[in-house]
Design an enzyme around this catalytic site. Structure first.
Site, short mmCIF file in Angstrom:
data_model
loop_
_atom_site.label_atom_id
_atom_site.label_comp_id
_atom_site.label_asym_id
_atom_site.label_seq_id
_atom_site.Cartn_x
_atom_site.Cartn_y
_atom_site.Cartn_z
CE1 TYR A 102 -3.52 32.87 12.39
CE2 TYR A 102 -3.11 31.72 10.33
CZ TYR A 102 -3.11 33.03 10.69
OH TYR A 102 -2.97 34.17 10.17
CD1 TRP A 157 -6.76 22.03 15.58
CD2 TRP A 157 -7.07 24.13 15.19
NE1 TRP A 157 -7.42 22.55 16.46
CE2 TRP A 157 -7.73 23.98 16.41
CE3 TRP A 157 -7.08 25.59 14.58
CZ2 TRP A 157 -8.19 25.02 17.09
CZ3 TRP A 157 -7.78 26.58 15.35
CH2 TRP A 157 -8.14 26.16 16.69
CG ASN A 195 9.49 34.18 8.53
OD1 ASN A 195 9.50 34.88 9.44
ND2 ASN A 195 8.25 34.22 7.77
CE1 TYR A 196 14.22 27.01 14.32
CE2 TYR A 196 14.82 28.58 16.03
CZ TYR A 196 14.54 27.26 15.57
OH TYR A 196 14.89 26.39 16.30
N GLY A 215 13.63 45.08 12.80
CA GLY A 215 12.61 45.41 13.80
C GLY A 215 12.40 47.01 13.61
CG ASP A 237 16.74 49.22 16.52
OD1 ASP A 237 16.05 50.30 16.94
OD2 ASP A 237 16.98 48.47 17.30
CB ALA A 262 2.22 40.62 7.49
N GLY A 300 7.82 41.89 8.27
CA GLY A 300 8.85 41.26 7.77
C GLY A 300 8.45 40.74 6.29
CG ASP A 301 5.52 37.92 6.01
OD1 ASP A 301 6.73 37.47 6.45
OD2 ASP A 301 4.19 37.41 6.88
#
Length: 313
Positions: free
Chosen positions: A91, A106, A171-172, A232, A234, A260, A262-263
Site C-alpha cells: 500500500y 494492492w 479491526n473491522y 480512542g 476517551d 497503530a 489500537g495495535d
C-alpha cells in the site's frame, strides 16, 4: 487470568509493504499491518519472549524486504509460508496539504490470503505447544476464505484448551468483507478468544451499538472472559463475563498520527497481563504506549520513545 512469560507470542495476519513519499520523488518502505504492529511493540516491550509471525509471503523482492524488516525487529519469520510465485500485499500513503493521509492498496493477490495450506497447518500444529499467546484480528479473518478461517479458529481453540491465551482485535474493515459474513466469523472468533481487545468504533460499524455499555454487554454475552473496549481519546472500558466495567482514561496528548494506536495498546496491555498485572494496570500501560505512538508519525515509532514495561504507568 494471571500470566507468566514462558512460551512464545504468535501473531497471525497480513504484513504488507508500506510505501511513503519522500523528498526528491523517492519512496521509503516499511513493513506494516495491524497484527504485525502489535508483534513489533510486544517484542520491544518483552525482548525475552519469542515473537513469531504467522502468515504467507511470496518469493518476490517485496516479500524479501518485509522479511528484512521483521528480522530488524527480531520477529521470527519461521512460521511464514513462502509461496513460490506469490507476492506481498502493498500500500502507498499520500498526504495532502492538511496532513490528511490517504491509502491506496494492492492486496487482492497477496500471498497472505493463501496462508494455512495443509502443509502450513501441519507445520503450525507441530509447534503449537509452544504458543503462549495467539493474536488474530478482524483483518486476519477478513482476508481468508471460510476453510482457512475455520482452520485458524481451530488452532486458536487448541491454544486455549492447552491453557494459552487467544487475543482478538476486531479491526473491522468494511472494504474487505460484507457485514453478515463479518458478524458471523467475528462472533465465532470471540467465542474462542480469552481476551477481546475491541474498538468501540468498529463495533458501531459492525453491529450498530448505541453505547459502549451496549457493546460491552453483547461481547461479554458471547462468553469472552476478558473484554477491553477501546474508546480512542476517551481511553477504554474493561469488563468481562462476570465483572462490572472499569473505565481507564487515555493520556491527554496531541495526536500527530493515530495509525497503530489500537495495535500498540494491545501490545502494552498483553505485555503487562503476561507479567501478572491487573487488567486495569495493564490498560493504563496500554494507554501510555498508545499515547507515545500517536505523538509520532507512522505505525512504528522509534523504540526509545516507548514507555518501559518496568515503570509504573
Amino acid at each position: 487470568m494471571n500470566g507468566h512469560m514462558s512460551g512464545a507470542f504468535w501473531s497471525a495476519g497480513e504484513c504488507m509493504l508500506e510505501l511513503r513519499p519522500q523528498s526528491h520523488g523517492t519512496l521509503a518502505h516499511a513493513a506494516a499491518g495491524d497484527s504485525y504492529n502489535t508483534a513489533v511493540y510486544l517484542k520491544r516491550l518483552v525482548p525475552d519472549m519469542p515473537v513469531r509471525y504467522v502468515s504467507a509471503l511470496g518469493d518476490d523482492a517485496m516479500s524479501g524486504l518485509i522479511r528484512e524488516h521483521m528480522r530488524d525487529e527480531r520477529i521470527d519469520d519461521s512460521l511464514i509460508d513462502i509461496r513460490a510465485g506469490g507476492t506481498a500485499g502493498l500500500y502507498a500513503i499520500a498526504t495532502d496539504a492538511n496532513g490528511e493521509r490517504r491509502f491506496t492498496y494492492w492486496r487482492a493477490q497477496s500471498a497472505a490470503r493463501g496462508m494455512l495450506s495443509a502443509p502450513h497447518l501441519a507445520q503450525l500444529g507441530g509447534r503449537l505447544a509452544e504458543c503462549r499467546v495467539l493474536l488474530l484480528t478482524g483483518i486476519t479473518l477478513a482476508i481468508l476464505d471460510d476453510e482457512r478461517r475455520a482452520a485458524l479458529l481451530s488452532l486458536a481453540a487448541q491454544v486455549r484448551a492447552a491453557g494459552g491465551w487467544v487475543a482478538l482485535d476486531n479491526n473491522y474493515r468494511p472494504a474487505l468483507w460484507d457485514v453478515a459474513t463479518a458478524r458471523e466469523w467475528m462472533d465465532r472468533a470471540a467465542q474462542v478468544c480469552t481476551h477481546a481487545l475491541f474498538s468501540f468504533d468498529d463495533e458501531v460499524l459492525l453491529h450498530g451499538d448505541r453505547s459502549p455499555a451496549e457493546a460491552l454487554a453483547r461481547i461479554a454475552a458471547l462468553g469472552v472472559p476478558e473484554v477491553v473496549l477501546k474508546l480512542g481519546a476517551d481511553g477504554c472500558l474493561i469488563g468481562g463475563a462476570a465483572e462490572h466495567a472499569a473505565h481507564v482514561p487515555a493520556l491527554p496528548v496531541r495526536a500527530v498520527d493515530t495509525t497503530a494506536a489500537g495495535d500498540s495498546f494491545n501490545a502494552g496491555y498483553l505485555a503487562q497481563r503476561l507479567r501478572g498485572a491487573s487488567s486495569v494496570k495493564a490498560a493504563e500501560f496500554g494507554c501510555a504506549v498508545a499515547a507515545a505512538v500517536v505523538t509520532h508519525p507512522g505505525a512504528i515509532i522509534p523504540a526509545a520513545a516507548l514507555p518501559s514495561l518496568n515503570t509504573e504507568p
